[in-house]
Design an enzyme around this catalytic site. Structure first.
Site, mmCIF file in Angstrom:
data_model
loop_
_atom_site.group_PDB
_atom_site.id
_atom_site.type_symbol
_atom_site.label_atom_id
_atom_site.label_comp_id
_atom_site.label_asym_id
_atom_site.label_seq_id
_atom_site.Cartn_x
_atom_site.Cartn_y
_atom_site.Cartn_z
ATOM 1 N N ASP A 1 -3.043 12.929 23.510
ATOM 2 C CA ASP A 1 -2.227 12.334 22.712
ATOM 3 C C ASP A 1 -3.405 10.620 22.580
ATOM 4 O O ASP A 1 -3.363 9.728 21.862
ATOM 5 C CB ASP A 1 -1.119 11.883 23.214
ATOM 6 C CG ASP A 1 -0.460 13.503 23.232
ATOM 7 O OD1 ASP A 1 -1.285 14.436 22.432
ATOM 8 O OD2 ASP A 1 0.886 13.625 23.087
ATOM 9 N N LEU B 1 5.499 18.544 11.267
ATOM 10 C CA LEU B 1 6.712 18.305 11.400
ATOM 11 C C LEU B 1 6.701 16.453 11.841
ATOM 12 O O LEU B 1 5.768 15.978 12.700
ATOM 13 C CB LEU B 1 7.448 18.915 11.871
ATOM 14 C CG LEU B 1 8.302 19.848 11.066
ATOM 15 C CD1 LEU B 1 9.036 20.740 11.654
ATOM 16 C CD2 LEU B 1 9.153 19.782 9.890
ATOM 17 N N GLU C 1 17.223 25.290 13.643
ATOM 18 C CA GLU C 1 16.364 26.706 14.559
ATOM 19 C C GLU C 1 15.355 25.796 15.156
ATOM 20 O O GLU C 1 15.334 25.106 16.228
ATOM 21 C CB GLU C 1 15.480 26.589 13.121
ATOM 22 C CG GLU C 1 15.483 27.371 11.191
ATOM 23 C CD GLU C 1 14.431 27.334 10.458
ATOM 24 O OE1 GLU C 1 13.822 27.357 10.701
ATOM 25 O OE2 GLU C 1 15.409 27.628 9.520
ATOM 26 N N ASP D 1 6.980 28.118 19.778
ATOM 27 C CA ASP D 1 5.676 27.701 20.136
ATOM 28 C C ASP D 1 5.094 28.658 20.015
ATOM 29 O O ASP D 1 4.215 29.078 21.043
ATOM 30 C CB ASP D 1 6.265 27.371 21.973
ATOM 31 C CG ASP D 1 4.675 26.426 21.925
ATOM 32 O OD1 ASP D 1 3.923 26.111 21.384
ATOM 33 O OD2 ASP D 1 5.162 26.532 23.396
ATOM 34 N N ARG E 1 -3.185 28.301 9.688
ATOM 35 C CA ARG E 1 -2.877 26.548 9.119
ATOM 36 C C ARG E 1 -4.186 26.132 8.642
ATOM 37 O O ARG E 1 -4.040 25.602 7.954
ATOM 38 C CB ARG E 1 -1.246 26.413 9.769
ATOM 39 C CG ARG E 1 -1.626 24.718 9.641
ATOM 40 C CD ARG E 1 -0.402 24.250 10.102
ATOM 41 N NE ARG E 1 -0.146 22.791 10.302
ATOM 42 C CZ ARG E 1 -0.824 22.216 10.477
ATOM 43 N NH1 ARG E 1 -1.902 21.887 10.722
ATOM 44 N NH2 ARG E 1 -0.349 20.509 9.438
ATOM 45 N N GLU F 1 5.760 31.687 12.428
ATOM 46 C CA GLU F 1 5.702 31.344 13.954
ATOM 47 C C GLU F 1 4.738 32.958 13.716
ATOM 48 O O GLU F 1 5.604 33.918 13.958
ATOM 49 C CB GLU F 1 6.011 31.246 14.496
ATOM 50 C CG GLU F 1 5.451 29.933 15.587
ATOM 51 C CD GLU F 1 5.267 28.858 15.292
ATOM 52 O OE1 GLU F 1 4.610 29.059 13.545
ATOM 53 O OE2 GLU F 1 4.534 27.736 15.847
ATOM 54 N N CYS G 1 -22.769 25.586 48.113
ATOM 55 C CA CYS G 1 -24.203 25.586 48.446
ATOM 56 C C CYS G 1 -24.290 24.261 50.197
ATOM 57 O O CYS G 1 -25.833 24.281 50.687
ATOM 58 C CB CYS G 1 -25.564 25.363 47.176
ATOM 59 S SG CYS G 1 -24.798 23.248 46.425
ATOM 60 N N CYS H 1 -22.256 18.456 42.231
ATOM 61 C CA CYS H 1 -23.314 18.740 42.759
ATOM 62 C C CYS H 1 -24.278 19.298 42.552
ATOM 63 O O CYS H 1 -24.261 19.195 41.302
ATOM 64 C CB CYS H 1 -22.754 20.973 43.440
ATOM 65 S SG CYS H 1 -24.338 21.554 43.826
ATOM 66 N N CYS I 1 -27.714 26.067 43.436
ATOM 67 C CA CYS I 1 -25.903 26.123 44.377
ATOM 68 C C CYS I 1 -25.456 27.667 43.079
ATOM 69 O O CYS I 1 -25.798 27.928 42.096
ATOM 70 C CB CYS I 1 -25.443 24.762 43.572
ATOM 71 S SG CYS I 1 -23.587 25.365 43.772
HETATM 72 S S1 IVH Z 1 9.109 24.459 9.455
HETATM 73 C C1 IVH Z 1 7.461 21.906 5.921
HETATM 74 N N1 IVH Z 1 10.322 25.371 11.152
HETATM 75 O O1 IVH Z 1 6.011 23.824 14.097
HETATM 76 C C2 IVH Z 1 8.158 22.601 7.286
HETATM 77 N N2 IVH Z 1 8.319 24.995 12.099
HETATM 78 O O2 IVH Z 1 4.866 21.407 14.224
HETATM 79 C C3 IVH Z 1 7.126 23.288 8.407
HETATM 80 N N3 IVH Z 1 7.228 25.299 14.065
HETATM 81 O O3 IVH Z 1 3.152 23.418 11.974
HETATM 82 C C4 IVH Z 1 7.133 23.479 8.941
HETATM 83 N N4 IVH Z 1 9.355 26.270 14.734
HETATM 84 O O4 IVH Z 1 4.030 26.368 13.713
HETATM 85 C C5 IVH Z 1 9.558 24.894 11.167
HETATM 86 N N5 IVH Z 1 11.800 27.082 12.661
HETATM 87 C C6 IVH Z 1 10.663 25.703 12.579
HETATM 88 C C7 IVH Z 1 9.195 25.922 13.222
HETATM 89 C C8 IVH Z 1 8.145 25.163 12.897
HETATM 90 C C9 IVH Z 1 8.136 26.394 14.936
HETATM 91 C C10 IVH Z 1 6.115 24.861 14.316
HETATM 92 C C11 IVH Z 1 5.262 25.583 12.956
HETATM 93 C C12 IVH Z 1 4.352 23.900 12.253
HETATM 94 C C13 IVH Z 1 5.140 23.095 13.499
HETATM 95 C C14 IVH Z 1 5.554 21.738 13.226
#
Ligand code: IVH
Length: 697
Positions: A50, A96, A129, A133, A152, A188, A425, A440, A446
């Protein structure tokens, strides 16, 4: 990948420094993206990654005129890797925006209202929702038939993983209920916590690397070139979104979720309508409390405006919809005792401290090892053996120690002294100025390094010798049967000695010999990769192979570079994506006598194929650009590509005006439509093969 400029604050950089640094940062980000997306094996943690991205963005914002760098960055998503065909998404796959606090969720709702000019008294519904992951995928159905499925990728184009997706039970192959003619369903792919633990157990049993978390395990499983392997992995799919859809009367997000459910998809049962932000926050808390018990991993919630007409008015901003937001959960943590610190010696001699923990569940996954990165990290956090440590798993990274619980520290605790000699070693180690890693320096003498190098040499993307895993290599090393890679090809001289070893029957010895013989013929780029030269991964190895075409020319050119031949050096570092830093690692490798001996030995034992790109001018295909689409029946995609190139054609993944022929196999999708629009000649597989037959010599 070190960069002197990084010591300066972004504000202190002049334009040319900024450009140089942006390019270097993009290169480094791309490098880590490849480790993450292609190898499913990140080597740096989120914090570091990051930091790179943040610095890139800060500098890019300060110098908006450096748009070139921003273009580079746009491409730095996750470039599709070699092996799968690229498919361009008919609608981009968006990401997102994030919210980390309740306040940011209120801000999101306010932004939506302002944009749509909605008074507070007008109801604004959201669907909340869980944020699964895993990895997103897009599934295209035409007239209810599953046509193809794509990762994706970078959001614009992904990889064709149709065959692998077909192995997932949650993905229906046919849709029957109220479905639009064209329907792209997005969702997902994920692995449950239980399946993840089981997969790791079996990986361990066969001497393979374990995955660091369910997400990486799902990625690694989905991106198997052999779908039969994917089929052995337990994967699941939640549908939550869509791409291209032909005319439909559905006008809410919830309406689409119902459609998915009616057609046999799994829709997450915790998805629900929320009347306002208070409702949203209640659902957040409820799911956060359930998180640990859920069978799969989630890293937050996603809130989406329910009305589709409003979604379309809101549109997108910088590749994320204005109508949705991800509300992240804090990283999961737990405390446990650090029982031991082991020092591992890697292939290139780097000493990495690994913390052994009393096993603890963090977010539903058992953690018993943590990386402690390097000696500075241990010192900075004052981590000591016996401490109670706070362990964190955040998203995709290897678990880390966040801090030490000092209240639990006993009086007898002792500062950890990082060893100055190699634990394998016994030779002196060296820490170069400005570098975090202690190394090393005794190279192949080694044993840890030698074994790691041998493991790499026989690994899947290198020589790919089945039946020669860590256990066997260690055994042969201890028996002094294998010291250098070339010794592997002389193992057959030791049949007697092997037969006397417990657990080695005549049959397994025979299988091993056969696998070794099979590996004697090797592509030039694989060979380069197998040498384990720092920074030379598969992609760079391929670039080198393309440029030098055979091992003799490569060796000569590298030795020339070492002798100070400026021209040879320039042509090396000017290869696209190879810069000074990679150049130095190559020279360093070739400057060591021992490595030259190994190379010569291997050159005698192996048949290293010349890199092939020999246009056959008499072929009708010579100089043409081809694109393949759909499923070929007579040969696999990989072979088709080789055949095409053998006949002098170039194979591209994308249709453009420059395409000469589209070869359409079965179930050809959007590419065929695009080719028609552009007036490109479409050949069936048979037509194409007959053209090859006519002209092949
Ligand atoms: S909506 C425009 N809904 O999160 C709609 N994404 O950070 C885009 N993901 O690439 C996605 N759960 O891989 C959506 N309930 C959910 C999700 C979800 C996991 C992931 C997805 C997306 C990533 C974005």
């Amino acid at each position: 990948m070190e960069n002197k400029l990084r010591e300066k604050l972004p504000d202190e950089l002049g334009e040319s420094d900024a450009e140089e640094e942006l390019n270097a940062l993009a290169e480094e980000i791309k490098f880590h993206d490849l480790r993450y997306y292609n190898d499913s094996n990140p080597i740096v943690d989120d914090f570091y990654y990051d930091g790179l991205r943040r610095r890139f963005e800060t500098i890019a914002r300060r110098f908006p005129q450096l748009s070139v760098a921003i273009e580079i960055m746009d491409k730095v998503g996750s470039a599709p890797s070699a092996g799968f065909n690229k498919i361009i998404h008919s609608e981009p796959m968006l990401s997102l925006g994030n919210a980390f606090s309740e306040e940011e969720v209120f801000d999101f709702s306010d932004r939506v209202r302002r944009f749509l000019k909605l008074d507070q008294n007008i109801p604004l519904e959201f669907v909340s929702e869980p944020k699964i992951d895993g990895l997103s995928a897009s599934l295209r159905y035409e007239k209810g038939e599953f046509v193809y499925g794509v990762t994706r990728g970078d959001g614009t184009a992904g990889e064709d993983i149709t065959k692998n997706l077909l192995t997932i039970d949650d993905i229906p192959k046919k849709l029957t209920t109220q479905i639009p003619e064209i329907l792209e369903i997005r969702g997902e792919v994920y692995m449950t916590k239980v399946a993840f633990e089981e997969l790791n157990k079996s990986q361990e049993a066969i001497g393979k690397n374990k995955f660091s978390n369910p997400r990486n395990a799902a990625a690694g499983s989905l991106r198997q070139l052999d779908p039969l392997i994917t089929a052995t992995r337990s994967l699941n799919f939640f549908a939550y979104s869509w791409g291209t859809v032909s005319a439909t009367e559905i006008n809410t997000h919830l309406g689409f979720l119902d459609l998915f459910r009616m057609n046999g998809f799994s829709v997450n049962p915790l998805s629900k309508i929320c009347e306002n932000v208070e409702d949203i926050l209640t659902s957040y808390k409820k799911v956060a409390d359930l998180r640990e018990q859920l069978p799969y991993e989630i890293d937050g919630m996603v809130y989406k405006v329910n009305r589709l007409d409003w979604q379309s008015r809101l549109g997108t901003v910088s590749r994320a919809p204005r109508w949705a937001i991800a509300h992240k959960f804090p990283a999961e943590q737990n405390e446990t005792r650090l029982t031991k610190i082991d020092i591992q010696v890697g292939r290139t001699g780097v000493l990495t401290p690994v913390g052994r923990l009393k096993p603890v569940t963090v977010g539903g996954v058992t953690v018993s090892n943590v990386t402690l990165h390097n000696e500075d990290e241990i010192e900075r956090k004052d981590i000591r053996v016996g401490d109670i440590v706070v362990v964190q798993r955040a998203g995709d990274v290897i678990p880390q120690v966040v801090s030490v619980n000092l209240k639990e520290r006993g009086d007898d605790s002792q500062v950890f002294i990082f060893p100055k000699i190699c634990p394998s070693c016994g030779s002196e180690t060296l820490r170069a100025e400005g570098e975090a890693a202690r190394k090393c320096m005794s190279g192949l003498s080694c044993s840890a390094q030698a074994v790691e190098r041998l493991k790499h040499f026989v690994s899947k993307h290198a020589l790919n010798i089945d039946g020669l895993g860590e256990k066997q290599i260690r055994l042969f090393w201890e028996m002094k049967l294998i010291e250098n890679p070339g010794d592997i090809f002389r193992l057959s001289r030791h049949r007697q000695q092997l037969q006397e070893q417990q657990g080695w029957g005549a049959r397994s010895i025979e299988n091993l010999y056969q696998a070794i013989e099979k590996a004697r013929q090797v592509e030039f780029d694989r060979f380069i990769y197998s040498l384990g030269i720092p920074q030379i991964g598969q992609v760079t190895a391929k670039l080198i192979a393309e440029n030098y075409t055979n091992v003799g020319r490569w060796r000569e050119a590298m030795i020339e570079c070492g002798n100070g031949n400026q021209e040879a050096w320039e042509s090396l570092i000017n290869i696209d994506q190879i810069g000074v830093s990679v150049g130095h690692d190559l020279l360093n490798f070739f400057s060591q006598e021992k490595n030259l001996e190994i190379l010569n030995d291997l050159n005698n034992e192996l048949i290293i194929k010349h890199y092939e790109f020999q246009p056959a001018l008499q072929s009708k295909m010579a100089g043409k650009t081809l694109v393949f689409t759909g499923t070929l029946t007579a040969m696999g995609r990989a072979e088709a590509k080789v055949q095409a190139e053998r006949h002098g054609a170039r194979v591209s993944n994308t249709i453009s005006k420059k395409t000469d022929y589209l070869i359409a196999g079965e179930a050809a999708g959007s590419k065929a439509t695009k080719a028609q629009q552009l007036g490109i000649t479409i050949l069936s597989e048979e037509e194409w093969i007959s053209l090859l037959d006519d002209y092949s010599s």
